[in-house]
Design a protein around this motif. Structure first.
Motif, PDB file in Angstrom:
ATOM      1  N   ALA A  86      27.781  70.747  89.502  1.00  0.00           N
ATOM      2  CA  ALA A  86      27.737  72.005  90.263  1.00  0.00           C
ATOM      3  C   ALA A  86      26.547  72.855  89.840  1.00  0.00           C
ATOM      4  N   SER A  87      26.378  73.024  88.534  1.00  0.00           N
ATOM      5  CA  SER A  87      25.358  73.973  88.079  1.00  0.00           C
ATOM      6  C   SER A  87      23.946  73.401  88.161  1.00  0.00           C
ATOM      7  N   GLN A  88      23.797  72.097  87.908  1.00  0.00           N
ATOM      8  CA  GLN A  88      22.438  71.529  87.917  1.00  0.00           C
ATOM      9  C   GLN A  88      22.089  70.858  89.241  1.00  0.00           C
ATOM     10  N   GLY A  89      23.080  70.175  89.825  1.00  0.00           N
ATOM     11  CA  GLY A  89      22.810  69.498  91.101  1.00  0.00           C
ATOM     12  C   GLY A  89      22.843  70.478  92.265  1.00  0.00           C
ATOM     13  N   GLY A  90      23.740  71.462  92.183  1.00  0.00           N
ATOM     14  CA  GLY A  90      23.806  72.488  93.223  1.00  0.00           C
ATOM     15  C   GLY A  90      25.066  72.428  94.070  1.00  0.00           C
ATOM     16  N   ALA A  91      25.822  71.341  93.997  1.00  0.00           N
ATOM     17  CA  ALA A  91      27.055  71.249  94.792  1.00  0.00           C
ATOM     18  C   ALA A  91      27.987  70.237  94.160  1.00  0.00           C
ATOM     19  N   ILE A  92      29.287  70.448  94.376  1.00  0.00           N
ATOM     20  CA  ILE A  92      30.255  69.426  93.938  1.00  0.00           C
ATOM     21  C   ILE A  92      30.495  68.518  95.118  1.00  0.00           C
ATOM     22  N   LYS A  93      29.683  67.506  95.211  1.00  0.00           N
ATOM     23  CA  LYS A  93      29.841  66.507  96.261  1.00  0.00           C
ATOM     24  C   LYS A  93      29.493  65.157  95.649  1.00  0.00           C
ATOM     25  N   ALA A  94      30.348  64.185  95.869  1.00  0.00           N
ATOM     26  CA  ALA A  94      30.133  62.873  95.272  1.00  0.00           C
ATOM     27  C   ALA A  94      29.972  61.839  96.388  1.00  0.00           C
ATOM     28  N   PRO A  95      29.113  60.856  96.191  1.00  0.00           N
ATOM     29  CA  PRO A  95      28.356  60.577  94.969  1.00  0.00           C
ATOM     30  C   PRO A  95      27.057  61.379  94.908  1.00  0.00           C
ATOM     31  N   CYS A  96      26.523  61.455  93.684  1.00  0.00           N
ATOM     32  CA  CYS A  96      25.209  62.069  93.483  1.00  0.00           C
ATOM     33  C   CYS A  96      24.517  61.266  92.372  1.00  0.00           C
ATOM     34  N   LEU A  97      23.300  60.876  92.645  1.00  0.00           N
ATOM     35  CA  LEU A  97      22.545  60.098  91.648  1.00  0.00           C
ATOM     36  C   LEU A  97      21.625  61.048  90.885  1.00  0.00           C
ATOM     37  N   ARG A  98      21.790  61.065  89.581  1.00  0.00           N
ATOM     38  CA  ARG A  98      20.904  61.877  88.726  1.00  0.00           C
ATOM     39  C   ARG A  98      19.736  60.989  88.295  1.00  0.00           C
ATOM     40  N   ILE A  99      18.522  61.439  88.631  1.00  0.00           N
ATOM     41  CA  ILE A  99      17.328  60.635  88.341  1.00  0.00           C
ATOM     42  C   ILE A  99      16.432  61.433  87.409  1.00  0.00           C
ATOM     43  N   GLU A 100      16.222  60.899  86.228  1.00  0.00           N
ATOM     44  CA  GLU A 100      15.308  61.559  85.284  1.00  0.00           C
ATOM     45  C   GLU A 100      13.923  60.989  85.494  1.00  0.00           C
ATOM     46  N   GLY A 102      10.394  61.577  83.934  1.00  0.00           N
ATOM     47  CA  GLY A 102       9.655  62.295  82.886  1.00  0.00           C
ATOM     48  C   GLY A 102      10.526  63.442  82.398  1.00  0.00           C
ATOM     49  N   ASN A 103       9.982  64.670  82.465  1.00  0.00           N
ATOM     50  CA  ASN A 103      10.822  65.792  82.020  1.00  0.00           C
ATOM     51  C   ASN A 103      11.458  66.544  83.195  1.00  0.00           C
ATOM     52  N   LYS A 104      11.415  65.883  84.367  1.00  0.00           N
ATOM     53  CA  LYS A 104      12.050  66.488  85.545  1.00  0.00           C
ATOM     54  C   LYS A 104      13.329  65.723  85.897  1.00  0.00           C
ATOM     55  N   VAL A 105      14.294  66.426  86.448  1.00  0.00           N
ATOM     56  CA  VAL A 105      15.529  65.756  86.882  1.00  0.00           C
ATOM     57  C   VAL A 105      15.720  65.994  88.369  1.00  0.00           C
ATOM     58  N   ARG A 106      15.989  64.912  89.090  1.00  0.00           N
ATOM     59  CA  ARG A 106      16.235  64.998  90.520  1.00  0.00           C
ATOM     60  C   ARG A 106      17.701  64.640  90.769  1.00  0.00           C
ATOM     61  N   TRP A 107      18.350  65.393  91.642  1.00  0.00           N
ATOM     62  CA  TRP A 107      19.754  65.124  91.984  1.00  0.00           C
ATOM     63  C   TRP A 107      19.792  64.662  93.423  1.00  0.00           C
ATOM     64  N   MET A 108      20.126  63.417  93.624  1.00  0.00           N
ATOM     65  CA  MET A 108      20.125  62.865  94.982  1.00  0.00           C
ATOM     66  C   MET A 108      21.561  62.749  95.504  1.00  0.00           C
ATOM     67  N   TYR A 109      21.879  63.543  96.537  1.00  0.00           N
ATOM     68  CA  TYR A 109      23.187  63.456  97.196  1.00  0.00           C
ATOM     69  C   TYR A 109      23.066  62.500  98.385  1.00  0.00           C
ATOM     70  N   GLU A 110      24.147  62.199  99.018  1.00  0.00           N
ATOM     71  CA  GLU A 110      24.247  61.337 100.205  1.00  0.00           C
ATOM     72  C   GLU A 110      24.194  59.855  99.826  1.00  0.00           C
ATOM     73  N   SER A 111      25.330  59.194 100.026  1.00  0.00           N
ATOM     74  CA  SER A 111      25.442  57.774  99.661  1.00  0.00           C
ATOM     75  C   SER A 111      24.360  56.922 100.319  1.00  0.00           C
ATOM     76  N   SER A 112      24.049  57.201 101.602  1.00  0.00           N
ATOM     77  CA  SER A 112      23.059  56.326 102.265  1.00  0.00           C
ATOM     78  C   SER A 112      21.657  56.544 101.674  1.00  0.00           C
ATOM     79  N   ASP A 113      21.332  57.765 101.257  1.00  0.00           N
ATOM     80  CA  ASP A 113      20.034  58.006 100.604  1.00  0.00           C
ATOM     81  C   ASP A 113      19.986  57.314  99.244  1.00  0.00           C
TER      82      ASP A 113
END
Ligand SMILES: N[C@@H](CCC(=O)N[C@@H](CS)C(=O)NCC(=O)O)C(=O)O
Length: 123
Positions: A86-100, A102-113
């Motif tokens: 919720a706090s880092q990704g921005g929403a409570i929705k599953a699934p979400c892929l956390r991608i690190e 380098g020093n950046k983190v990307r939160w990818m929502y949407e199963s098809s993405d």
């Protein structure tokens, strides 16, 4: 009524898990060296997910097919990963892929993405 809906949803979730288990696709086969490289490459990935959510089952199924043992983090109940999502990704929705990256983190929502991303990187 609310309880009935909850039971129905959970029953359906369990049924989807059973069907997924019975009809699991074959895992991609790689040489030991290629698989070791893939397992190294997925260290920066983690899947925030719910056990019986159909979109999560679909995503885990693709991970299985692509032979990607990506760490899974349950966001059920009062799991600390739920708050993190919720706090880092921005929403409570599953699934979400956390991608690190380098020093950046990307939160990818949407199963098809998520599945397209994994296929592009690892298929
Ligand atoms: N279109 C999304 C749907 C994901 C979705 O609806 N997930 C549900 C669980 S099955 C969820 O996280 N619901 C929580 C909420 O929306 O607050 C996908 O394909 O990933």
């Amino acid at each position: 009524m609310k309880l009935l809906l909850k039971l129905l949803r959970e029953g359906l979730g369990r049924l989807i898990i059973l069907v997924d288990w019975i009809t699991r696709p074959r895992k991609t086969q790689r040489t030991a060296q290629a698989q070791a490289q893939v397992e190294q490459d997925i260290q920066n990935l983690s899947l925030y997910q719910l056990y019986a959510c159909p979109f999560c089952v679909k995503t885990r199924r693709a991970m299985h097919r692509l032979n990607l043992p990506i760490e899974t983090r349950s966001v059920a109940g009062n799991s600390p990963f739920r708050e993190e999502l919720a706090s880092q990704g921005g929403a409570i929705k599953a699934p979400c892929l956390r991608i690190e990256e380098g020093n950046k983190v990307r939160w990818m929502y949407e199963s098809s993405d998520i599945i397209s991303y994994l296929e592009q990187r690892f298929a």
